[in-house]
Design an enzyme around this catalytic site. Structure first.
Site, short mmCIF file in Angstrom:
data_model
loop_
_atom_site.label_atom_id
_atom_site.label_comp_id
_atom_site.label_asym_id
_atom_site.label_seq_id
_atom_site.Cartn_x
_atom_site.Cartn_y
_atom_site.Cartn_z
N ASP A 55 0.85 -1.01 0.10
CA ASP A 55 0.20 -0.02 0.01
C ASP A 55 0.90 1.37 -0.10
O ASP A 55 1.70 1.49 0.77
CB ASP A 55 -0.90 0.11 1.24
CG ASP A 55 -2.05 0.88 1.07
OD1 ASP A 55 -2.65 0.93 0.24
OD2 ASP A 55 -2.17 1.66 2.04
N GLU A 92 0.72 -0.64 -5.28
CA GLU A 92 -0.47 0.09 -5.12
C GLU A 92 -0.14 1.59 -5.65
O GLU A 92 0.53 2.19 -4.59
CB GLU A 92 -1.10 0.39 -3.52
CG GLU A 92 -2.31 1.19 -3.59
CD GLU A 92 -2.09 2.52 -3.29
OE1 GLU A 92 -2.38 3.23 -4.35
OE2 GLU A 92 -1.88 2.87 -2.27
N ASP A 98 -10.93 1.13 0.33
CA ASP A 98 -11.15 2.60 0.54
C ASP A 98 -12.14 3.09 -0.25
O ASP A 98 -12.51 4.49 -0.09
CB ASP A 98 -10.08 3.29 0.01
CG ASP A 98 -8.80 3.40 1.19
OD1 ASP A 98 -9.22 2.75 2.31
OD2 ASP A 98 -7.56 3.39 1.07
#
Length: 520
Positions: free
Chosen positions: A308, A355, A414
């Site tokens: 991430d 990501e 998200d």
């Protein structure tokens, strides 16, 4: 990275159904793997597996190496003789369906796990004890620090609560010598709290025994697991406490600067995450050993590692500690290529997914592409009306703009669910999506678009297509799992209904993937 054209489902184990209070890595996880096999899917993507604290976010864990005790399946412990069957029966207020109530689950389940761990220490078989000793030896590099950290933390958290002081951390509440990790003080603590530390080690043994058995079952059935690690770690973690010299901290252990992202289209004040930042110069002096160990540990747990906020390796947004927002931060250089060169040298070609969302520069793209790492594409980002021009759409999230070396998602943890997003979209956006999917002049009903967008993701040239479980069934915003930068107790609590293990949906997904050459 040479990826086979594949597809799968994004679903965190805590969202699995029909276990007391929270989804586990027990029999319902095996049932989910069976459903994936029926649907001829070959990927299962999860969120980080670490133990969660305040806010319940899997992206803010007490340890990046440890497993979340709340995911341990108590029934399977009892079946193995590691817990009393009567002891794992939940009280009436712990439900087997509906949203997760983390407070209630922690209140009930942690004492049950500790009782089982004490039982194990007192009465385990010779074979089980040997397996536990091997586990401790294999994981000593992180497990010793974690178990001591948690034993100290639990004691001083309880002391802080007596004073009605919540959110106390090691850096602002522990005695100075324990906070600074003075060797004599830590040794003295451990010698008088050996049992408490051993209990934490046994609970980790429970978790990893169940996890590796589950992973083996997934792999045996043709399912690869995509894991997830945040680039940064939580301030209140064994990782920071045990490695203070590797972070930008003052002498008392408090952050000098913290992580976030700058103001952008979505937020005029940016996002202030508050994670401590790495001291990359100190990391370099140790040949990035901590990161090597982190990636190595994840490689054992999963088959692919999604990192991430990958862009933080090229440059990260540094906000002075104490700022109320992320506005007054500055970009600072990260380790860039050097870290990944060391990772490749030490570990070989690691199956990492980058990501690469947000403000992505040429430098970030070069770092990603020089190591042949697949990036991410999000279909919910594809239909921005501001991207429309006289020469058509050039939005990089539209399927016709993809290159194969990427992973396409309808949405991530998200995002709102796809149906929830569609329900809120403007008429102009619905018209645009309809025309993109079905041709000029077409306006499809909102109720039909979710399925069509799932199909578009699967049909795309992206080597991997990963669909949140909620989007397979067009679940609305009630299925959203997280709203970034909020902490109202409504994040991370969604659980699927057992009815979603639907064979008809599995067959339809199988046929769609067959049509577009996935998982063949």
């Amino acid at each position: 990275m040479n990826l086979k054209r594949s597809s799968g489902i994004l679903l965190h184990p805590t969202s699995l159904p029909e276990t007391p209070g929270i989804g586990t890595i027990g029999k319902q996880a095996y049932r989910f793997i069976d459903w994936l096999k029926t649907a001829n899917q070959t990927l299962w993507q999860i969120l980080p597996l670490g133990p969660t604290g305040y806010g319940d976010s899997p992206y803010a864990s007490f340890s990046t190496f440890a497993g979340n005790p709340l995911m341990i399946d108590l029934d399977m412990l009892a079946e193995r003789g590691w817990a009393e069957p009567a002891a794992v029966v939940p009280p009436d207020y712990i439900k087997r369906s509906g949203p997760i109530d983390f407070g209630s689950v922690v209140w009930w389940k942690i004492p049950v796990l500790k009782a089982a761990a004490n039982r194990f220490l007192d009465a385990s078989s010779v074979q089980d004890r040997a397996s536990f000793e091997a586990f401790k030896n294999d994981n000593a590099a992180w497990l010793d620090n974690y178990s001591v950290f948690m034993s100290i933390k639990e004691f001083y958290d309880a002391e802080a609560q007596k004073e009605n002081r919540f959110g106390a951390m090691w850096s602002n509440y522990w005695p100075e010598k324990l906070a600074s990790r003075d060797a004599a003080a830590v040794s003295e603590w451990h010698s008088s709290h050996v049992r408490e530390a051993e209990v934490h080690k046994v609970i980790q043994f429970f978790f990893f025994t169940q996890w590796y058995e589950l992973k083996a079952y997934a792999n045996e059935n043709g399912i690869s697991i995509i894991g997830d690690i945040p680039i940064f770690v939580a301030a209140d973690s064994a990782d920071v406490w045990a490695n203070q010299h590797l972070f930008q901290l003052d002498k008392s252990g408090k952050s000098l600067a913290v992580a976030g992202v700058p103001p952008d289209y979505f937020s005029a004040t940016g996002q202030l995450w508050g994670n401590p930042l790495y001291d990359w110069d100190a990391m370099k002096k140790e040949r990035y050993h901590w990161w090597i160990e982190r990636i190595k540990a994840m490689n054992l747990m999963v088959d692919f590692v999604r990192i991430d906020h990958f862009r933080g390796f090229e440059a990260y947004w540094s906000v002075p500690a104490g700022e109320a927002t992320a506005v007054n931060g500055t970009w600072k250089a990260g380790p860039d290529h050097e870290l990944f060169e060391v990772i490749k040298k030490e570990l070989g070609d690691i199956p990492i997914i980058a990501e690469d969302l947000g403000l992505i520069t040429e430098g970030v793209r070069k770092l990603r592409d020089d190591f042949d790492l697949p990036g991410m594409k999000i279909l919910q980002f594809a239909f921005d009306l501001n991207e429309a021009g006289k020469d058509g759409f050039v939005n990089p999230f539209l399927p016709h703009m993809y290159t194969p070396n990427c992973v396409v998602y309808t949405g991530t943890h998200d995002n709102d669910t796809m149906q929830g997003w569609l329900d809120k979209a403007s008429d102009a956006e619905i018209k645009l999506i309809s025309e993109y999917l079905a041709g000029p002049g077409t306006v499809l009903p909102r109720s039909a678009l979710c399925e069509e967008l799932v199909r578009a993701a699967i049909a795309s040239v992206a080597k991997f297509a990963v669909i949140p479980m909620q989007d397979i069934f067009a679940i609305g915003s009630e299925g959203r799992i997280n709203v970034p930068s909020t902490s109202d107790g409504k994040n991370w609590i969604w659980r699927m209904e057992p009815s979603l293990f639907d064979d008809g949906a599995a067959r339809r997904l199988k046929e769609t993937c067959k049509l577009y050459g996935r998982n063949v």
